[in-house]
Motif scaffolding. Sequence first.
Motif, PDB file in Angstrom:
ATOM      1  N   THR A 136       0.820  -1.207   0.000  1.00 49.27           N
ATOM      2  CA  THR A 136       0.000   0.000   0.000  1.00 49.27           C
ATOM      3  C   THR A 136       0.857   1.261   0.000  1.00 49.27           C
ATOM      4  N   LYS A 137       1.896   1.278   0.840  1.00 47.35           N
ATOM      5  CA  LYS A 137       2.747   2.457   0.947  1.00 47.35           C
ATOM      6  C   LYS A 137       3.480   2.730  -0.362  1.00 47.35           C
ATOM      7  N   ASN A 138       3.977   1.695  -1.008  1.00 42.75           N
ATOM      8  CA  ASN A 138       4.670   1.876  -2.277  1.00 42.75           C
ATOM      9  C   ASN A 138       3.734   2.432  -3.343  1.00 42.75           C
ATOM     10  N   LEU A 139       2.501   1.949  -3.366  1.00 36.70           N
ATOM     11  CA  LEU A 139       1.533   2.461  -4.340  1.00 36.70           C
ATOM     12  C   LEU A 139       1.227   3.932  -4.089  1.00 36.70           C
ATOM     13  N   MET A 140       1.055   4.304  -2.811  1.00 39.49           N
ATOM     14  CA  MET A 140       0.744   5.690  -2.472  1.00 39.49           C
ATOM     15  C   MET A 140       1.906   6.619  -2.818  1.00 39.49           C
ATOM     16  N   LEU A 141       3.125   6.216  -2.473  1.00 40.01           N
ATOM     17  CA  LEU A 141       4.294   7.058  -2.723  1.00 40.01           C
ATOM     18  C   LEU A 141       4.582   7.226  -4.208  1.00 40.01           C
ATOM     19  N   ARG A 142       4.142   6.271  -5.009  1.00 36.44           N
ATOM     20  CA  ARG A 142       4.405   6.339  -6.446  1.00 36.44           C
ATOM     21  C   ARG A 142       3.251   6.961  -7.228  1.00 36.44           C
ATOM     22  N   ASN A 150      -7.537   0.944  -4.255  1.00 37.99           N
ATOM     23  CA  ASN A 150      -8.615   0.090  -3.769  1.00 37.99           C
ATOM     24  C   ASN A 150      -8.820  -1.156  -4.618  1.00 37.99           C
ATOM     25  N   ILE A 151      -8.474  -1.094  -5.884  1.00 40.34           N
ATOM     26  CA  ILE A 151      -8.518  -2.307  -6.715  1.00 40.34           C
ATOM     27  C   ILE A 151      -7.599  -3.369  -6.116  1.00 40.34           C
ATOM     28  N   VAL A 152      -6.401  -2.941  -5.736  1.00 43.76           N
ATOM     29  CA  VAL A 152      -5.445  -3.882  -5.149  1.00 43.76           C
ATOM     30  C   VAL A 152      -5.928  -4.328  -3.772  1.00 43.76           C
ATOM     31  N   ARG A 153      -6.385  -3.374  -2.960  1.00 42.47           N
ATOM     32  CA  ARG A 153      -6.844  -3.719  -1.611  1.00 42.47           C
ATOM     33  C   ARG A 153      -7.929  -4.787  -1.650  1.00 42.47           C
ATOM     34  N   LYS A 154      -8.874  -4.648  -2.557  1.00 43.38           N
ATOM     35  CA  LYS A 154     -10.008  -5.584  -2.600  1.00 43.38           C
ATOM     36  C   LYS A 154      -9.570  -7.010  -2.885  1.00 43.38           C
ATOM     37  N   GLU A 203      -6.791  -9.678 -12.578  1.00 42.20           N
ATOM     38  CA  GLU A 203      -5.885  -9.140 -13.594  1.00 42.20           C
ATOM     39  C   GLU A 203      -5.757  -7.629 -13.475  1.00 42.20           C
ATOM     40  N   ASP A 204      -6.852  -6.952 -13.110  1.00 43.55           N
ATOM     41  CA  ASP A 204      -6.792  -5.503 -12.895  1.00 43.55           C
ATOM     42  C   ASP A 204      -5.824  -5.174 -11.755  1.00 43.55           C
ATOM     43  N   ALA A 205      -5.897  -5.946 -10.681  1.00 44.51           N
ATOM     44  CA  ALA A 205      -5.003  -5.722  -9.542  1.00 44.51           C
ATOM     45  C   ALA A 205      -3.552  -5.929  -9.946  1.00 44.51           C
ATOM     46  N   TYR A 212       3.018   0.442 -11.301  1.00 47.35           N
ATOM     47  CA  TYR A 212       3.813   1.212 -10.350  1.00 47.35           C
ATOM     48  C   TYR A 212       5.042   0.457  -9.852  1.00 47.35           C
ATOM     49  N   GLY A 213       5.334  -0.661 -10.470  1.00 44.85           N
ATOM     50  CA  GLY A 213       6.540  -1.404 -10.140  1.00 44.85           C
ATOM     51  C   GLY A 213       6.551  -1.980  -8.752  1.00 44.85           C
ATOM     52  N   VAL A 214       5.375  -2.399  -8.255  1.00 44.74           N
ATOM     53  CA  VAL A 214       5.271  -2.985  -6.911  1.00 44.74           C
ATOM     54  C   VAL A 214       5.170  -4.501  -7.045  1.00 44.74           C
ATOM     55  N   LYS A 215       6.065  -5.214  -6.403  1.00 47.40           N
ATOM     56  CA  LYS A 215       6.132  -6.665  -6.560  1.00 47.40           C
ATOM     57  C   LYS A 215       5.251  -7.384  -5.544  1.00 47.40           C
ATOM     58  N   TYR A 216       4.513  -8.383  -6.017  1.00 41.44           N
ATOM     59  CA  TYR A 216       3.713  -9.250  -5.148  1.00 41.44           C
ATOM     60  C   TYR A 216       3.431 -10.534  -5.916  1.00 41.44           C
TER      61      TYR A 216
END
Length: 409
Positions: A136-142, A150-154, A203-205, A212-216
């Motif tokens: 979450t923090k990486n997404l916000m900072l970028r 919220n797409i990712v959070r869900k 797929e949207d998530a 944003y280059g966030v790995k998961y």
Amino acid sequence: MLEALYGVAVATAHPKACLPNRLPDPHKYGSVKVIALGKAAFSCAQVIEEQWPNANVSGIAVSPHKINVSCQRIKTVQTSHPDVSDASIDAGQHVLDIAKSANGDDLLLILLSGGSSASVALPIDGLTAAEKNKITKNLMLRGASIQELNIVRKHLSKLKGGQLAVAGANAKEILTLAISDVTDDDPAIIGSGLTVSNPSTIEDAKTVLQKYGVKYSGNFSDTIDKDHSVFAKCRYEIIANAPFAINGAAEFAKQLGIIPDVLNCNAVGDAAINGKAQARFIARMYTRRGRKPKLLLFGGEYTANVKGNGQGGPNQHFLLSLLHALPDDVKVYGLSADTDGQDGTGNAAGAWFTPESKKQIKEMGLNPVRYIENNDSFGFFEKLGTVIQAMPTHTNVNDFRAILIPAIE
């Protein structure tokens, strides 16, 4: 005056003002199970107990903010924001249990406000709170928008994206009343869509994370489709939002003898870019002679792509960019603040400036460009002495902005 208008906007969107007239008759149900989440949760719980002194009410209110309330039937729990904590996860499990306990005679009443997504969290199996916070923090900072966030959070949750509604499927009715902190009031975005279907996919998530280059590489929760049977018993209402609050401030301005221009209540985009654009607009308007004072009111939710190590938030960053871009001979008043009482980092809800601020900046030897480049808008306005002190307002309808252009003969 501008701070008074900000106060009126906040008060208009407070649960004490916007919730009582939107409540149903509790005696139509065997009991009412309340789940209040977000920055206005404790105030919502207090209103419920005051309005329904004899009703069969129980439940939980979860908020990241402290408030001195006394609730007898609704449990109050303080968690965190924006980071997910162990308390957030414990509260998330409690919320899920309450929803599952609702039966055929019960009303499941969900009260949402800004901060709901972080106040309670029940990450998908295999995902820790620390890992979710990092994502979450990486997404916000970028610079990810609240919609993308919220797409990712869900898809990393057991509650969001309609999953709370599914948990409460045995209730007679599920009613959600929301104080919207989302620019288009989309129920799928507010609180990450706890009681509505999820229009996004796994797929949207993945696409947002990749953008944003966030790995998961862990698991994702499935989509709750709009055709799910539970949504036949769900009702959803917006009880306050940005236009609601800004129009409240506009009515107050009229009482003071100034007819305001209400601009876009749902503006989005980069704070610095919008600040420069607003400066150009104001400069053109300022040159018009023979006019009365002009008051511009607008809102929305700007974002700031953090590159420096300073403190501040989108409201202060917007205002600093606006002030710096204004020609020295354009003398106006400006204010920008978050209605939840906290603008990013630093101890500020927002900031303001006056026609004398340009002169003061030069006398103090402040370099606005340096502060802009370091994302230190809080540091700048703190030195200028025009910070609006941070304090929880117990509501959240995004940002409030006001520009007063004095009369020119």
